[in-house]
Structure formats: C-alpha cells, structure tokens
Design a protein around this motif. Sequence first.
Motif, PDB file in Angstrom:
ATOM      1  N   LEU A   1      85.889  37.685  64.164  1.00  0.00           N
ATOM      2  CA  LEU A   1      85.143  38.646  63.221  1.00  0.00           C
ATOM      3  C   LEU A   1      85.153  40.015  63.904  1.00  0.00           C
ATOM      4  O   LEU A   1      84.816  40.947  63.106  1.00  0.00           O
ATOM      5  CB  LEU A   1      83.834  38.256  62.978  1.00  0.00           C
ATOM      6  CG  LEU A   1      83.588  36.829  62.204  1.00  0.00           C
ATOM      7  CD1 LEU A   1      82.225  36.373  62.158  1.00  0.00           C
ATOM      8  CD2 LEU A   1      84.318  36.839  60.926  1.00  0.00           C
ATOM      9  N   ASP A   2      85.669  40.186  65.111  1.00  0.00           N
ATOM     10  CA  ASP A   2      85.508  41.631  65.655  1.00  0.00           C
ATOM     11  C   ASP A   2      86.649  42.491  65.025  1.00  0.00           C
ATOM     12  O   ASP A   2      87.734  42.078  64.517  1.00  0.00           O
ATOM     13  CB  ASP A   2      86.019  41.412  67.098  1.00  0.00           C
ATOM     14  CG  ASP A   2      84.833  40.689  67.951  1.00  0.00           C
ATOM     15  OD1 ASP A   2      84.115  40.174  67.331  1.00  0.00           O
ATOM     16  OD2 ASP A   2      85.335  40.849  69.125  1.00  0.00           O
ATOM     17  N   ARG A   3      86.316  43.811  64.910  1.00  0.00           N
ATOM     18  CA  ARG A   3      87.380  44.743  64.275  1.00  0.00           C
ATOM     19  C   ARG A   3      86.846  45.972  64.994  1.00  0.00           C
ATOM     20  O   ARG A   3      85.879  46.561  65.321  1.00  0.00           O
ATOM     21  CB  ARG A   3      86.923  44.924  62.770  1.00  0.00           C
ATOM     22  CG  ARG A   3      87.825  45.535  62.009  1.00  0.00           C
ATOM     23  CD  ARG A   3      87.602  45.639  60.722  1.00  0.00           C
ATOM     24  NE  ARG A   3      86.195  46.056  59.967  1.00  0.00           N
ATOM     25  CZ  ARG A   3      85.512  45.273  59.422  1.00  0.00           C
ATOM     26  NH1 ARG A   3      86.239  44.221  58.680  1.00  0.00           N
ATOM     27  NH2 ARG A   3      84.428  45.684  59.243  1.00  0.00           N
ATOM     28  N   VAL A   4      87.979  46.534  65.454  1.00  0.00           N
ATOM     29  CA  VAL A   4      87.867  47.703  66.397  1.00  0.00           C
ATOM     30  C   VAL A   4      88.920  48.837  65.911  1.00  0.00           C
ATOM     31  O   VAL A   4      90.246  48.420  65.896  1.00  0.00           O
ATOM     32  CB  VAL A   4      88.298  47.482  67.767  1.00  0.00           C
ATOM     33  CG1 VAL A   4      88.169  48.580  68.741  1.00  0.00           C
ATOM     34  CG2 VAL A   4      87.411  46.420  68.528  1.00  0.00           C
ATOM     35  N   ALA A   5      88.466  49.922  65.547  1.00  0.00           N
ATOM     36  CA  ALA A   5      89.412  51.101  65.416  1.00  0.00           C
ATOM     37  C   ALA A   5      89.527  52.030  66.510  1.00  0.00           C
ATOM     38  O   ALA A   5      88.399  52.471  67.111  1.00  0.00           O
ATOM     39  CB  ALA A   5      88.611  51.764  64.079  1.00  0.00           C
ATOM     40  N   VAL A   6      90.697  52.218  66.865  1.00  0.00           N
ATOM     41  CA  VAL A   6      90.878  53.358  68.045  1.00  0.00           C
ATOM     42  C   VAL A   6      91.611  54.526  67.458  1.00  0.00           C
ATOM     43  O   VAL A   6      92.654  54.190  66.763  1.00  0.00           O
ATOM     44  CB  VAL A   6      91.424  52.553  69.092  1.00  0.00           C
ATOM     45  CG1 VAL A   6      91.990  53.602  70.325  1.00  0.00           C
ATOM     46  CG2 VAL A   6      91.209  51.449  69.734  1.00  0.00           C
ATOM     47  N   ILE A   7      90.807  55.624  67.853  1.00  0.00           N
ATOM     48  CA  ILE A   7      91.459  56.902  67.282  1.00  0.00           C
ATOM     49  C   ILE A   7      91.931  57.527  68.391  1.00  0.00           C
ATOM     50  O   ILE A   7      91.388  57.671  69.554  1.00  0.00           O
ATOM     51  CB  ILE A   7      90.383  57.699  66.422  1.00  0.00           C
ATOM     52  CG1 ILE A   7      89.741  57.097  65.271  1.00  0.00           C
ATOM     53  CG2 ILE A   7      91.116  59.052  65.862  1.00  0.00           C
ATOM     54  CD1 ILE A   7      88.484  56.528  65.726  1.00  0.00           C
ATOM     55  N   ALA A   8      93.363  58.313  68.569  1.00  0.00           N
ATOM     56  CA  ALA A   8      93.842  59.213  69.638  1.00  0.00           C
ATOM     57  C   ALA A   8      94.779  60.113  69.049  1.00  0.00           C
ATOM     58  O   ALA A   8      95.255  60.091  67.929  1.00  0.00           O
ATOM     59  CB  ALA A   8      94.605  58.139  70.577  1.00  0.00           C
ATOM     60  N   THR A   9      94.905  61.206  69.980  1.00  0.00           N
ATOM     61  CA  THR A   9      95.774  62.132  69.717  1.00  0.00           C
ATOM     62  C   THR A   9      97.127  61.759  69.434  1.00  0.00           C
ATOM     63  O   THR A   9      97.708  61.950  68.480  1.00  0.00           O
ATOM     64  CB  THR A   9      95.800  63.349  70.930  1.00  0.00           C
ATOM     65  OG1 THR A   9      94.536  63.752  70.981  1.00  0.00           O
ATOM     66  CG2 THR A   9      96.895  64.565  70.593  1.00  0.00           C
ATOM     67  N   THR A  10      97.429  60.949  70.425  1.00  0.00           N
ATOM     68  CA  THR A  10      98.955  60.225  70.174  1.00  0.00           C
ATOM     69  C   THR A  10      98.790  58.775  70.430  1.00  0.00           C
ATOM     70  O   THR A  10      97.768  58.325  71.130  1.00  0.00           O
ATOM     71  CB  THR A  10     100.032  60.819  70.874  1.00  0.00           C
ATOM     72  OG1 THR A  10      99.823  60.713  72.378  1.00  0.00           O
ATOM     73  CG2 THR A  10     100.305  62.180  70.809  1.00  0.00           C
TER      74      THR A  10
END
Lengths: 274, 274
Positions: B220-229
């Motif tokens: 059920l886990d959900r992870v968004a990762v945001i990065a420059t590149t």
Amino acid sequence: MCQLLGMNCNVPTDICFSFAGFRARGGLTDHHRDGWGIAFFEGAGARVFLDPSPSADSPVAELVKHYPIRSLNVIAHIRKATQGEVRLENTHPFQRELWGRYWIFAHNGNLKNFAPTLTGRFLPVGTTDSELAFCYLLDRLAQRFPQGTRDIAELHAELRVLAIEIGSHGEFNFLLSDGDQLFAHCSSRLCYIVRKAPFPVAHLADEDLTVDFNEVTTPLDRVAVIATTPLTDNERWTQIVPGNLLAFRDGEPVALRDTSTVAQDYPRGTVTNA
Amino acid sequence: MCQLLGMNCNVPTDICFSFAGFRARGGLTDHHRDGWGIAFFEGAGARVFLDPSPSADSPVAELVKHYPIRSLNVIAHIRKATQGEVRLENTHPFQRELWGRYWIFAHNGNLKNFAPTLTGRFLPVGTTDSELAFCYLLDRLAQRFPQGTRDIAELHAELRVLAIEIGSHGEFNFLLSDGDQLFAHCSSRLCYIVRKAPFPVAHLADEDLTVDFNEVTTPLDRVAVIATTPLTDNERWTQIVPGNLLAFRDGEPVALRDTSTVAQDYPRGTVTNA
C-alpha cells in the motif's frame, strides 16, 4: 523537571565537554527520557538538533558530542514531559524569527492556567506550555518594539516584565537567545559559571571526564555556562537568585538593573540532578 | 545551480536511498560545494539539518545517510551559491511558522531585481534571494488567508499566482511544504517519480547503489520523489513542464487545475547533473 544548558562566549567555542555531562542526564544519570535538543548560533544562522528519543541513546547526540560546532550562543534542553506528549513538535529548544533574527528558547518548569491572548503572529505548533510562553514573549516583544531592537537593556527590561507575568503561572526557568546575547531567567533553579584565564581543570559531575581548558583556549577567551544544576563537581558555580533575569554577552553577565546573584559553593560530590 | 530533492509519501518513509545519490552531488559527482541541508517533517514537528560545508564531506550528512528518519514530507537542497555568501544563515532549506504550522522552503535558481515590499512579519535572516522569496510567499499567504487555510486547492491557487509573479524575476524552481502537502514549482528543471507496488529495483545514477523497494515496503506504500534531475538511471521520471506548480499529497500529485505534465524517458546512463 527538565534540564537546561546554555553557553555564551566571546569567541566561538565548542560545547563538547559540557554536553557530554549534560547528555548523560537524559536517561543515564537521570530520568529525563522524553527527548532533547540543542541549538547553536553561528553568525546570524542557527542549527537546531532535535530528537524526541532519550539523549543517552540518540545517534544525533552522538554526532553533537563528537562534532565540535563552534558557537557564541548555545541552548540545550533535556525534557521530562509535564504538558504535551513526547513528540518532535514538543521538543525544546523552539525557534522563531523576529526582526530578521532567529530566536531560540528552552524552558524548565510547569505553567498552570496559562492561556494568554496571542495576536496570531506567533502560534505554537505543539501543545506545550513552554512553546506557548515563547510565542507570547515574542508576540509582546514585537508589539513593544515594532521597529525591532538589539539594545540589551531595552530587551532585558521588557523580558523581565514578561517573566514576572508568565512566572505567576508557575515555574519558569528559561534560556532565550537572539544570537547576540543570551537571557537566563531563574524562577527556582539555574546556576552559571564564567570560565576565563587562568582556566581550571574541570571534572564532570555526571561522567568521569576531565578537561584542562588551558590546553584548548587562549588567554582572552571567556565562556559562561548556564545549567539547571552544576555540571562539574570541582568548580564554584553561582546560583542565580530566583526571580532574576540575567543577560549574558561576550561570556559574562552584563551589569543591568536586575542582576543580583549570590555565590554558592556546591560541595564536591553532592551535586544532584533531581 | 543548486540541486533540489523532495519526498512526499502516504506512510512515513526514510529517504536514505535517494539521499545517498543526492548527497554525492555536493562535491563528489557535481560541483555544488556551498553547503547543504535537509528538513524532515514528523507529525507537526520538523527537523532541519543544515551544514554550510560540502555534503560529500559532512559528518551531518553521514548521520542522515545512516539514520533512517521516517517522514511524510522531506525537502533537501545542495547549494551552489549565486546570491549571498556561503554562511549558515544562507543555507537552505529555510523554516518559518505560519498558522501554527512549520513551513519549509528550498529554491533552485536566481532571482534578479527582486525587491518585494514586506510587511515585516517574515524577514530574511540571511542575504539570499531565496529566503527573501520565501518570506514574501508567506507574507502574502498570511495576508490572503488571515485565519489560515489547509485547503490544498486554495493554497495551490494562491501559490501559483505568487510563483508567476516571483518567477518573472528569474529562475524559480522551488519545493515548499507545511507538513501536510508538498508543493513543487518548476520554472526550468524539476522532475518526479511515483513509486508504488509493484516496486522497482532502482539503481542510483550518482553512486553504484541498488535497492529492491519490494523488500522494504508494503503493497500500500506510495512515495513521490521530486528532484532537479533524475536520481536513478533505470526508472521513468516525469519532467514537470516549466511554469507548472504541482501539489503532492499521500505520495502522488493531486489533480488540480494546473497539473499538466509530460512524461519523458531519460535514457539509461545519460543522466546529467549539470
């Protein structure tokens, strides 16, 4: 009851020695297991390390113990929760910005029936009486000095009025710094020592650790350490008289109207952390 | 140019894997040697680790890499100074309190001739265009919502107006969180990935490190990762279209009026950190 530790210096100094003994009070030599925190001013900036777990086990405390951050003003706190759950947002010290400066605050005590009216400019994030008192202090400073002030006498006078007002709700020992100066208010228990040349060989009360400050200082260095109870068992600490607010700058208390203190010898080996 | 890293999740998650690759960009695989910082929300509380020294050498970064702090919202930043000296007070991310919540902000870009009028409620402590922009954002939010709001659509609409206004002064990629949601504004370069079951085996672009997320997550886990590149070289990252502001909650972008994105494959091995 919580434990407070402050340091104010005339040259950037590391707090590793004092922190080693202070930290032991967070679950090892004392029962303050409800989190801890430490804030270092470096220039205008501030670093705040917070950990809701006991300081004696904390990997963050291990880092702080071994990583010599040099600072003119440090405030640390070990928590024994009275009001507010053991959560990160209830962990001292607290930080806010006022007049383009960071302010750091930690409290030892317990305020009862304390429900001040806040303008909303500073609001508590957690549920402690301590953070509420901090927000109220800053709120009132902001109203009293709309253009800001860095005048130590002006700040001291206003903080003294506020300390009396808030202190009417219960025990209100606190440390507060804007990075320039460090204010220490004693409502029941707070003491300090000023170390300067010739420096002592100091021995911790909470750990068998000795340091010869002559080896790590220059003759011009001056360091004031403020703590709930003395951290060393072979030096003369000065008890701050309850009801007094001291302002420390450049490693010593500044002579202001309200700075009466009484020196008190703590006999070797009888230091308590109760 | 600085590097941004953000994480937004539906369950508290540690960022050790992404941080390992991100950190390498601070002096090892890239030239961003002017300090770094990372902020973790835990409940309403926030922990901010700042270090004006390069992240690749930092003992604080070493701690963060190995100490799995679990958080729903994380913002990290590695600095390449454009405006403001390399000093602690100029190190991102920045923190303020508004409406009884902590707000964390980090910026990648460079704002020119940006001299907004501030009410004084939020003032920069340092000398960066970034902290000034953050203070201006909060100042305007405080005026727009005097009673506060936690409504993601309301906040998004107002922040979008402000992002356009501030972005007219130059590059304004930023990450902003109040602990509930994480806003990501792309003015030139920002991408994200949403990881959920079936989880991938991910390989870092900046270090030879692989992790099989199936071993460390639940379905059920959900992870968004945001990065420059992109931080990995074997996953499909989505480039945020310049000019767009995304709001992430529970590990995914929330569908709001302005969320148009275009997926873009980054070929294996051609990821750059320029």
